[in-house]
Design an enzyme around this catalytic site. Structure first.
Site, PDB file in Angstrom:
ATOM      1  N   LYS A 124       0.859  -1.193   0.000  1.00  0.00           N
ATOM      2  CA  LYS A 124       0.000   0.000   0.000  1.00  0.00           C
ATOM      3  C   LYS A 124       0.893   1.240   0.000  1.00  0.00           C
ATOM      4  O   LYS A 124       1.528   1.560   1.004  1.00  0.00           O
ATOM      5  CB  LYS A 124      -0.909  -0.006   1.234  1.00  0.00           C
ATOM      6  N   GLY A 150       6.802   6.295   7.644  1.00  0.00           N
ATOM      7  CA  GLY A 150       5.866   7.415   7.604  1.00  0.00           C
ATOM      8  C   GLY A 150       5.910   8.210   8.890  1.00  0.00           C
ATOM      9  O   GLY A 150       6.916   8.234   9.596  1.00  0.00           O
ATOM     10  N   SER A 151       4.799   8.833   9.222  1.00  0.00           N
ATOM     11  CA  SER A 151       4.743   9.723  10.381  1.00  0.00           C
ATOM     12  C   SER A 151       4.745   8.945  11.689  1.00  0.00           C
ATOM     13  O   SER A 151       4.349   7.773  11.742  1.00  0.00           O
ATOM     14  CB  SER A 151       3.487  10.604  10.323  1.00  0.00           C
ATOM     15  N   GLY A 192       2.657   5.536  12.633  1.00  0.00           N
ATOM     16  CA  GLY A 192       3.513   4.421  13.005  1.00  0.00           C
ATOM     17  C   GLY A 192       3.139   3.821  14.344  1.00  0.00           C
ATOM     18  O   GLY A 192       3.148   2.593  14.529  1.00  0.00           O
ATOM     19  N   GLU A 226       9.801   3.011  10.633  1.00  0.00           N
ATOM     20  CA  GLU A 226      10.728   4.138  10.507  1.00  0.00           C
ATOM     21  C   GLU A 226       9.869   5.387  10.454  1.00  0.00           C
ATOM     22  O   GLU A 226       9.045   5.546   9.561  1.00  0.00           O
ATOM     23  CB  GLU A 226      11.585   3.979   9.245  1.00  0.00           C
ATOM     24  N   CYS A 240      13.477  11.950   5.576  1.00  0.00           N
ATOM     25  CA  CYS A 240      13.475  11.650   7.009  1.00  0.00           C
ATOM     26  C   CYS A 240      14.851  11.899   7.622  1.00  0.00           C
ATOM     27  O   CYS A 240      14.962  12.128   8.826  1.00  0.00           O
ATOM     28  CB  CYS A 240      13.014  10.225   7.268  1.00  0.00           C
ATOM     29  N   GLN A 297       1.901  19.699   2.552  1.00  0.00           N
ATOM     30  CA  GLN A 297       3.267  20.005   2.975  1.00  0.00           C
ATOM     31  C   GLN A 297       3.566  21.503   2.863  1.00  0.00           C
ATOM     32  O   GLN A 297       4.293  22.065   3.683  1.00  0.00           O
ATOM     33  CB  GLN A 297       4.264  19.213   2.135  1.00  0.00           C
ATOM     34  N   GLU A 351       9.386  17.740  13.607  1.00  0.00           N
ATOM     35  CA  GLU A 351       9.834  17.541  12.227  1.00  0.00           C
ATOM     36  C   GLU A 351       8.992  18.392  11.286  1.00  0.00           C
ATOM     37  O   GLU A 351       7.773  18.264  11.229  1.00  0.00           O
ATOM     38  CB  GLU A 351       9.716  16.062  11.852  1.00  0.00           C
TER      39      GLU A 351
END
Length: 488
Positions: free
Chosen positions: A179, A232-233, A237, A254, A288, A335, A389
């Site tokens: 996905k 991802g975020s 996660g 991650e 990242c 973003q 972040e």
């Protein structure tokens, strides 16, 4: 450079067939440079997800039996097909998420190299012989696949990240339900077409697009899943981790970073400036491992800041498909708005915006999500812009009196993905290696980037503790079976 606009509708790939969703709905992929339509992907339902998992579950036994060598040979075929389509896929990536064409070509080339690396795993060992206390016995370990693995990937590296998850999972004998992030699902579909063309058995690789709340969460919750890997975020996660933990399956996460760069007073400033700009602003800071906090010793702080601003002013911003463009747009309106939010937050917190942070306007910019790289001065470690972040072209400059304070400031974050230092002092280097809380440590090099044959992953909130890429991937995608044999 003139580009073509591909408005094709891409289907799901389930049990080796391309299928449209029963929802009869699609998700539109938009070029962030000009808001043109790049293509459409399926807005799938839970029913399609269940079909994909069922196909992968039905295929796992025969795929495991095929043997590691044969599985590796199929990855070599995918690599050759991807290489033949490198320009097409790189252009799709640039149009879909905005990174420059040279960066997109570099990422696609990396995907090819990853496939060949794991193709080679087909002929490498999958266990070890261990001495037994019984001299008449043979004892050894062998690796066994997990089974069905869910793969959830982000939009910022739509070729490299899926491949560095899918390739090792396949060669070690697992079947896949993939996905991708909707923002880069057209590029992901083109990658899956390469796997389809290579001739994998039915159900080994399945591809389903759609909303994260339906397909992503549904995959994490699925009772027939044996493992899940996610990039991802942090918030998503954590939800994946809870679902996997409740199901008792293996998971790998991650989740980003707030990566520090320390510039010591004895650093080569030209080298440091070049690396900070590359690490902070390449791909519009949407990595990242991007450099987001730059901690500079007081003795050279003002000189470094001036050189950094002067170099940043030379960055050429525009549509990534055009020649000579160094930085493209933010990847999406979301973003774009996030970047603007953090620029305003920095101002409110009392930091000083010394460069950029502006929305670009004019004929070549008005239809896209273009901004100038932001550099903030007078940042303290407790500020939001030094802790959260941003995932954009955004650097926070922080002053440190000495190396000890710099390392303390660098570690003052819940993240621990990557970190780098610029210094010519071997003692400072060794201290940094020992004391920094990060999974990727780089010396006199930018914080962004990792080689495909080396383990990659973070500490603290950046990771679930496992590692990706290189031989480390085997640790996640397989379980160890210990075998004891004695004659009758």
């Amino acid at each position: 450079m003139k580009t073509t606009i591909d408005t094709k509708t891409y289907s799901n790939y389930i049990n080796n067939k391309w299928r449209e969703s029963v929802s009869q709905k699609t998700i539109t992929s938009i070029n962030p440079a000009n808001k043109e339509v790049v293509g459409y992907v399926q807005d799938s339902t839970e029913d399609e997800l269940n079909q994909a998992v069922e196909a992968a579950d039905n295929a796992k036994k025969e795929w495991r039996k095929l043997g590691q060598s044969a599985r590796g040979q199929l990855l070599f075929k995918v690599a050759n097909i991807l290489e033949s389509k490198l320009d097409e896929i790189a252009e799709s990536m640039t149009k879909e998420m905005g990174k420059t064409l040279p960066e997109a070509k570099g990422e696609t080339s990396r995907g090819i190299a990853i496939l060949r690396y794991y193709g080679g795993e087909g002929m490498r060992k999958d266990g070890d012989v261990i001495p037994s206390t019984d001299k008449d016995a043979l004892m050894f370990t062998k690796r066994t696949p997990l089974g069905v693995v869910g793969v959830i990937t982000p939009w910022n590296f739509p070729v490299a990240i899926p491949i560095w998850k899918i390739a090792p999972a396949l060669v070690y004998g697992n079947t896949i339900v993939f996905k991708p992030a909707s923002e880069a699902a057209v590029t992901a579909a083109k990658v899956v077409e390469c796997f389809a063309e290579a001739g994998f058995p039915k159900g080994v690789l399945n591809f389903v697009t759609g909303a994260g709340s339906t397909i992503g969460q549904g995959l994490a919750d699925h009772p027939k899943l044996n493992g899940i890997t996610f990039t991802g975020s942090e918030s998503i996660g954590q939800r994946v981790a809870r679902a996997a933990s409740a199901a008792g399956i293996k998971y790998q996460l991650e989740m980003g970073g707030k990566n520090p760069v320390i510039v010591a007073k004895d650093a080569n400033l030209e080298q440091a400036v070049e690396a900070v700009i590359s690490g902070g602003f390449r791909s519009s800071g949407q990595k990242c491992t991007a450099s987001s906090r730059v901690i500079v010793e007081t003795a050279i702080y003002d000189e470094f800041k001036q050189k950094l601003i002067e170099a940043t002013e030379k960055i050429n911003i525009g549509n990534g498909v055009e020649e000579g463009i160094w930085m493209g747009p933010c990847a999406s309106e979301s973003q774009f708005n996030t970047f603007k939010k953090y620029v305003e937050k920095g101002k409110q917190e009392g930091a000083r915006l010394v460069h950029g942070g502006e929305v670009l306007t004019g004929e070549q910019y008005d239809n896209g999500f273009f901004v100038t790289p932001a550099i903030f001065d007078e940042v303290t470690s407790e500020m939001v812009i030094a802790q959260e972040e941003v995932f954009g072209p955004f650097i926070a400059l922080i002053r440190a009196e000495d190396l000890g304070e710099a390392i303390e400031l660098a570690n003052n974050t819940r993240f621990g993905l990557s970190a780098s230092i610029f210094t010519s002092n071997i003692s400072s280097i060794m201290e940094f290696i020992d004391e920094i809380e990060a999974g990727l440590v780089r010396i006199n090099a930018e914080s962004a980037g990792v080689e495909l044959q080396a383990p990659f992953g973070g500490m603290k909130a950046s990771s679930s503790g496992s590692r990706e890429q290189g031989e480390a991937a085997k640790e996640f995608y397989t379980a160890i079976k210990t075998v004891f044999i004695k004659g009758s």
